[in-house]
Design an enzyme around this catalytic site. Structure first.
Site, PDB file in Angstrom:
ATOM      1  N   ASP A 247       0.799  -1.103  -0.555  1.00 10.79           N
ATOM      2  CA  ASP A 247       0.223   0.091  -0.294  1.00 10.79           C
ATOM      3  C   ASP A 247       0.549   1.434  -0.126  1.00 10.79           C
ATOM      4  O   ASP A 247       0.687   2.396   0.145  1.00 10.79           O
ATOM      5  CB  ASP A 247      -0.769  -0.117   1.076  1.00 10.79           C
ATOM      6  N   CYS A 372      -1.958   3.914   6.033  1.00 13.60           N
ATOM      7  CA  CYS A 372      -1.422   2.628   7.248  1.00 13.60           C
ATOM      8  C   CYS A 372      -2.557   2.705   8.482  1.00 13.60           C
ATOM      9  O   CYS A 372      -2.408   2.224   9.716  1.00 13.60           O
ATOM     10  CB  CYS A 372       0.090   3.037   7.160  1.00 13.60           C
TER      11      CYS A 372
END
Length: 383
Positions: A247, A372
Site C-alpha cells: 500500500d 496505514c
C-alpha cells in the site's frame, strides 16, 4: 514508527536471522517461483465471499490513538496531533471509530472532537490498517479475516495490538474468519473484482509464515478473501518493519487501473526504486481476475529537498492515500508543485470525491501514511 525504534524504513540487520537485505524471492520460494503474475487466474469461489474495493461505501473507518512513549518517545504528542487531524478530516465524510487504550479516552476525545467516536480497546500503536481485520462480504453479511497480527514478524511490541482484531469483531458482533496466514492489512490491495496485489517480501517470509511456500499461502489467501487471481510483486525484504507493504507501492483507483509510486527526479537507484521497476514490469504484462490488462499510471514522489518532513525514515509516497465516502485523503509533503500534481492525479480518477490534503509529517517520519493509519469497514451488500 520513528527513528528511535525499528521503523518502516529502518534496516533490520540487527535482528536475529535478518541476514542481508534482499529484493525479490522469499527464502522459502523455489527458484521457479519468482514474484510475478500466475500463469493463469485461479478459478472458483465456492463461498461467494468477496473482498471489496476501498472506493465502495463504508460503514465506518477505524483508527487508533498512539498509546506508548516506549514506541514514539518524545514524538508521541506530535503523532497524536497527526492522528487527530486525520480523524477529524475523515469524520466529515463518514463515521470514525478511534480505538484508545483505557485511561486515554478523554485525551483522545479532546483532540479529535465530538464527531469521532472513541472506544476503549487496548492498543499499542496507530497502525489500524494492519491490526484491524480485513473485511469481506459473504451471504449478505460483513465478516472479518483475522490475519494473526504479530508485530510485523515480531519486530515491535504488540501484546495489545495482537488482540485488536478479536476485540473489534467482538465489539461490533462481526463474524471472525480464521486463516493460518500471518499478514497485515497493508499487505493487500484489491480491485473489488477478484484481483489481489501482494508483495511477496511481506508475506512469503519466514518471520510471518515460516516454511510455507508461495503456492500454499496463495491458496489460503484465495480461501480467506474470496479472490480469484493473486498478482505477486517482489517488494523489498528486510529493509523496513513491514518488509515493503503493497500500500505504499501501488494502489487500484478503478478495476484495471493502478497508480504506481515513482521516485522523484534525480533520485539515486536503490532497493526501493528497483522494486518499483520490478512491479511495473509485472503489472504491464499481467491480467486481472477478469482476464483484462492493467493500466499503470505514475504517481511521482515530491522533491526530497522541498518536503517539510525530516528523517531517514520519512515515507514520501503519495500512494498511501485513503479513499473515504465522498473524499480521498492524500498527504501534503510541502513540495507545492508535487503536492498539486498528486492532487490533480487523484482528482482525475475520483472526480466525484473531494481531494483533501493533510500534513502528516510525524506519521511519515515513522514510516507510514494516511492509509496505514486508517481501516475501512464496508457497509455490506445491502448498504
Amino acid at each position: 514508527m520513528s527513528g528511535f525504534m525499528v521503523s518502516r524504513r529502518t534496516v533490520l540487520r540487527s535482528l536475529a536471522g535478518a541476514g542481508a537485505v534482499a529484493l525479490g524471492v522469499a527464502g522459502c520460494s523455489s527458484p521457479d517461483d519468482e514474484a510475478g503474475p500466475d500463469p493463469a487466474p485461479a478459478t472458483g469461489n465456492p463461498t461467494g465471499r468477496r473482498f471489496g474495493a476501498e472506493w465502495e461505501q463504508h460503514a465506518r473507518t477505524f483508527m487508533a490513538w498512539p498509546a506508548s512513549t516506549g514506541i514514539w518517545g518524545g514524538q508521541l504528542g506530535a503523532v497524536r496531533q497527526d492522528i487527530a487531524g486525520i480523524a477529524r478530516a475523515v469524520a466529515r465524510y463518514e463515521p470514525v471509530v478511534l480505538l484508545a487504550r483505557p485511561g486515554q479516552e478523554d485525551e483522545a476525545r479532546r483532540a479529535c472532537g465530538t464527531d469521532v467516536e472513541v472506544v476503549p480497546i487496548p492498543v499499542d500503536d496507530l497502525w489500524t490498517r494492519d491490526t484491524v481485520p480485513v473485511f469481506v462480504e459473504e451471504g449478505g453479511k460483513v465478516l472479518g479475516v483475522d490475519f494473526n497480527f504479530s508485530g510485523w514478524g515480531g519486530k515491535q511490541q504488540h501484546a495489545n495490538d495482537g488482540q485488536v482484531a478479536r476485540a473489534v469483531l467482538g465489539k461490533y458482533g462481526i463474524g471472525r474468519i480464521e486463516t493460518p496466514v500471518v499478514a497485515e492489512g497493508g499487505s493487500f490491495e484489491t480491485d473489488g473484482q477478484g484481483t489481489l496485489l501482494v508483495t511477496e517480501s511481506s508475506v512469503v517470509n519466514d518471520n510471518r509464515n515460516r516454511g510455507r511456500t508461495r503456492q500454499q499461502i496463495e491458496a489460503d489467501l484465495i480461501a480467506a478473501l474470496g479472490v480469484r487471481k493473486v498478482i505477486w510483486l517482489a517488494g523489498v525484504r528486510g529493509e523496513d518493519i513491514t518488509d515493503a507493504h503493497v500500500d505504499t507501492l501501488v494502489r487500484y483507483v478503478a478495476p484495471g487501473v493502478v497508480l504506481l509510486d515513482k521516485p522523484a527526479p534525480d533520485s539515486p537507484p536503490d532497493v526501493w526504486s528497483r522494486s518499483i521497476d520490478q512491479a511495473r514490469g509485472v503489472l504491464k504484462d499481467a491480467t486481472d481476475a477478469r482476464g483484462k490488462g492493467i493500466e499503470v499510471i505514475d504517481l511521482p514522489q515530491p522533491d526530497p529537498d522541498r518536503i517539510t518532513g525530516k528523517g531517514e525514515e520519512f515515507v514520501s509516497s503519495y500512494v498511501n492515500f485513503y479513499v473515504a465516502n465522498k473524499a480521498v485523503l492524500l498527504p501534503a509533503f510541502g513540495d507545492a508543485a508535487a503536492d498539486d500534481r498528486a492532487k490533480q492525479i487523484l482528482r482525475d480518477h475520483f472526480p466525484d470525491r473531494e481531494i483533501v490534503q493533510l500534513k502528516i509529517d510525524t506519521i511519515a517520519s515513522g514510516g507510514g501514511g494516511i492509509h496505514c493509519s486508517t481501516h475501512d469497514q464496508p457497509s455490506g451488500p445491502t448498504g
